[in-house]
Design an enzyme around this catalytic site. Structure first.
Site, PDB file in Angstrom:
ATOM      1  CB  SER A 109      -0.870   0.005   1.250  1.00  0.00           C
ATOM      2  OG  SER A 109      -1.414   1.291   1.435  1.00  0.00           O
ATOM      3  CE1 TYR A 128      -3.825  -2.692   5.048  1.00  0.00           C
ATOM      4  CE2 TYR A 128      -3.903  -0.341   4.586  1.00  0.00           C
ATOM      5  CZ  TYR A 128      -4.019  -1.650   4.158  1.00  0.00           C
ATOM      6  OH  TYR A 128      -4.334  -1.913   2.847  1.00  0.00           O
TER       7      TYR A 128
HETATM    8  P1  NAD Z   1     -11.330  -6.577   0.365  1.00  0.00           P
HETATM    9  O1  NAD Z   1     -11.624  -6.580   1.821  1.00  0.00           O
HETATM   10  O2  NAD Z   1     -12.373  -6.152  -0.598  1.00  0.00           O
HETATM   11  O3  NAD Z   1     -10.848  -8.032  -0.065  1.00  0.00           O
HETATM   12  C1  NAD Z   1     -10.050  -8.864   0.729  1.00  0.00           C
HETATM   13  C2  NAD Z   1     -10.495 -10.308   0.500  1.00  0.00           C
HETATM   14  O4  NAD Z   1      -9.645 -11.139   1.287  1.00  0.00           O
HETATM   15  C3  NAD Z   1     -11.937 -10.562   0.957  1.00  0.00           C
HETATM   16  O5  NAD Z   1     -12.656 -11.213  -0.073  1.00  0.00           O
HETATM   17  C4  NAD Z   1     -11.777 -11.465   2.175  1.00  0.00           C
HETATM   18  O6  NAD Z   1     -12.817 -12.423   2.332  1.00  0.00           O
HETATM   19  C5  NAD Z   1     -10.440 -12.138   1.891  1.00  0.00           C
HETATM   20  N1  NAD Z   1      -9.780 -12.600   3.109  1.00  0.00           N
HETATM   21  C6  NAD Z   1      -9.751 -11.972   4.322  1.00  0.00           C
HETATM   22  N2  NAD Z   1      -9.090 -12.721   5.202  1.00  0.00           N
HETATM   23  C7  NAD Z   1      -8.679 -13.845   4.544  1.00  0.00           C
HETATM   24  C8  NAD Z   1      -7.961 -15.001   4.926  1.00  0.00           C
HETATM   25  N3  NAD Z   1      -7.524 -15.163   6.191  1.00  0.00           N
HETATM   26  N4  NAD Z   1      -7.732 -15.946   4.003  1.00  0.00           N
HETATM   27  C9  NAD Z   1      -8.174 -15.792   2.714  1.00  0.00           C
HETATM   28  N5  NAD Z   1      -8.873 -14.734   2.305  1.00  0.00           N
HETATM   29  C10 NAD Z   1      -9.112 -13.759   3.203  1.00  0.00           C
HETATM   30  O7  NAD Z   1      -9.996  -5.725   0.199  1.00  0.00           O
HETATM   31  P2  NAD Z   1      -9.411  -5.003  -1.081  1.00  0.00           P
HETATM   32  O8  NAD Z   1      -9.743  -3.567  -0.977  1.00  0.00           O
HETATM   33  O9  NAD Z   1      -9.772  -5.748  -2.323  1.00  0.00           O
HETATM   34  O10 NAD Z   1      -7.856  -5.164  -0.807  1.00  0.00           O
HETATM   35  C11 NAD Z   1      -7.051  -6.165  -1.395  1.00  0.00           C
HETATM   36  C12 NAD Z   1      -5.597  -5.897  -1.030  1.00  0.00           C
HETATM   37  O11 NAD Z   1      -5.230  -4.597  -1.466  1.00  0.00           O
HETATM   38  C13 NAD Z   1      -5.325  -5.927   0.473  1.00  0.00           C
HETATM   39  O12 NAD Z   1      -4.047  -6.456   0.697  1.00  0.00           O
HETATM   40  C14 NAD Z   1      -5.362  -4.474   0.855  1.00  0.00           C
HETATM   41  O13 NAD Z   1      -4.630  -4.246   2.028  1.00  0.00           O
HETATM   42  C15 NAD Z   1      -4.718  -3.860  -0.365  1.00  0.00           C
HETATM   43  N6  NAD Z   1      -4.997  -2.435  -0.579  1.00  0.00           N
HETATM   44  C16 NAD Z   1      -6.276  -1.984  -0.766  1.00  0.00           C
HETATM   45  C17 NAD Z   1      -6.509  -0.617  -0.999  1.00  0.00           C
HETATM   46  C18 NAD Z   1      -7.904  -0.076  -1.239  1.00  0.00           C
HETATM   47  O14 NAD Z   1      -8.048   1.149  -1.416  1.00  0.00           O
HETATM   48  N7  NAD Z   1      -8.944  -0.902  -1.270  1.00  0.00           N
HETATM   49  C19 NAD Z   1      -5.431   0.272  -1.025  1.00  0.00           C
HETATM   50  C20 NAD Z   1      -4.142  -0.224  -0.823  1.00  0.00           C
HETATM   51  C21 NAD Z   1      -3.940  -1.579  -0.621  1.00  0.00           C
END
Ligand code: NAD
Length: 283
Positions: free
Chosen positions: A166, A179
């Site tokens: 991130s 985080y």
């Molecule tokens: P999200 O919450 O929509 O998706 C995460 C998915 O991971 C969910 O479907 C959840 O069920 C699954 N999950 C959670 N715990 C789990 C486990 N123990 N085993 C297997 N699956 C598991 O999140 P997102 O926004 O799609 O984020 C995806 C990645 O991108 C993450 O690493 C997040 O930190 C990173 N990220 C997101 C953003 C943003 O703006 N959304 C920004 C920077 C980084």
């Protein structure tokens, strides 16, 4: 086949953890567009299956949903068995599962004279369990799938790994110390692993998404009634040289680049995809 394209990705097999989430589902479509066969791994099978159905509407590719917990090695081994049975190999691993916890989020941005009487709204009110959860999900949740799935790659001396960091790994955002630190650990681990695997023809890189408007954060960034930016939303836009939030689909190009042979001499990098937020001093 054009020499400079993503064509080499056709028929590669990708394991995408957290693939049932917002970013996972968009990346899955990007992979499908490039002809990659995909195993969507998620702790919630229904989320994984939802993405599978969604992708199948637009693309005729082989894609399966697999239930697995990235924090449980035996469930990952089981998933690996299912994936190998279906596809016979694993070429790509995207470690997408990750996230934050309210228990590791402060209410206040700063400690000031004003909130000396309510320190529980600051760093001092954070719960260790929250830190544990966030570090486990982001760090161990990247480490364990890599241990399980990269073995395949080492044996075949071929593979690509992409971690999802991130933008806050470079510069911590207010309120979310766990985080930010957990994502910083992903950058360090990406570099370490890139060196460790380099002689086995396995590249390891990461993307660092900036601010994306998703259903989960929309209410924090845009006022529901007026559709105007909230104060936090405005602060983000003011500090983003490109002057806008990203769309999840903006992550696809960088992802395909780092997975494809086009970046064959690139390993150990963390690619910011953030409209310039990270490099802007504000002046
Ligand atoms: P999200 O919450 O929509 O998706 C995460 C998915 O991971 C969910 O479907 C959840 O069920 C699954 N999950 C959670 N715990 C789990 C486990 N123990 N085993 C297997 N699956 C598991 O999140 P997102 O926004 O799609 O984020 C995806 C990645 O991108 C993450 O690493 C997040 O930190 C990173 N990220 C997101 C953003 C943003 O703006 N959304 C920004 C920077 C980084």
């Amino acid at each position: 086949m054009s020499k400079y394209s993503f064509d080499d990705l056709k028929n590669k097999v990708c394991v995408l953890t957290g693939g049932g989430g917002v970013i996972g589902s968009v990346i899955a479509k990007g992979l499908a567009d490039a002809g990659v066969k995909i195993a969507i791994l998620d702790i919630k099978k229904e989320f994984a299956d939802g993405v599978v159905e969604d992708v199948k509407k637009d693309y005729e590719i082989e894609i399966i949903g697999v239930e697995a917990n990235v924090l449980d090695k035996s469930s990952l081994e089981l998933a690996k068995g299912q994936i190998l049975e279906k596809f016979g190999k694993i070429d790509i691993l995207i470690n997408g599962a990750g996230g934050n916890s309210p228990k590791a989020t402060t209410k206040e941005e700063f400690i000031t004279e004003k909130n000396l009487g309510s320190l529980s709204d600051t760093f001092f009110g954070l719960e260790i369990e929250g830190f544990q959860k966030v570090f486990d999900l982001n760090f161990l949740g990247t480490l364990l799938p890599t241990m399980v799935f990269a073995k395949e790659m080492v044996e075949r001396k071929s593979g690509v790994i992409l971690n999802i960091s991130s933008m806050n790994s470079f510069r911590p955002l207010t309120k979310i110390p766990a985080y930010s630190a957990a994502k910083a650990s992903i950058n360090n681990f990406t570099e370490w692993l890139a060196v460790h695997f380099a002689k086995m023809n396995i590249r390891v890189n990461a993307i660092a998404p900036g601010f994306f408007l998703t259903n989960q954060n929309r209410f924090l960034l845009v006022d529901e009634k007026s559709n105007e930016l909230t104060a936090r939303g405005k602060k983000i836009i003011d500090n983003t040289p490109m002057g806008k939030f990203g769309e999840p689909v903006d992550l696809v190009g960088g992802t395909l680049f780092l997975l494809s042979d086009i970046s064959s001499f690139v390993t150990g990098v963390v690619l910011p995809i953030d409209g310039g937020f990270n490099i802007y001093s504000g002046v």
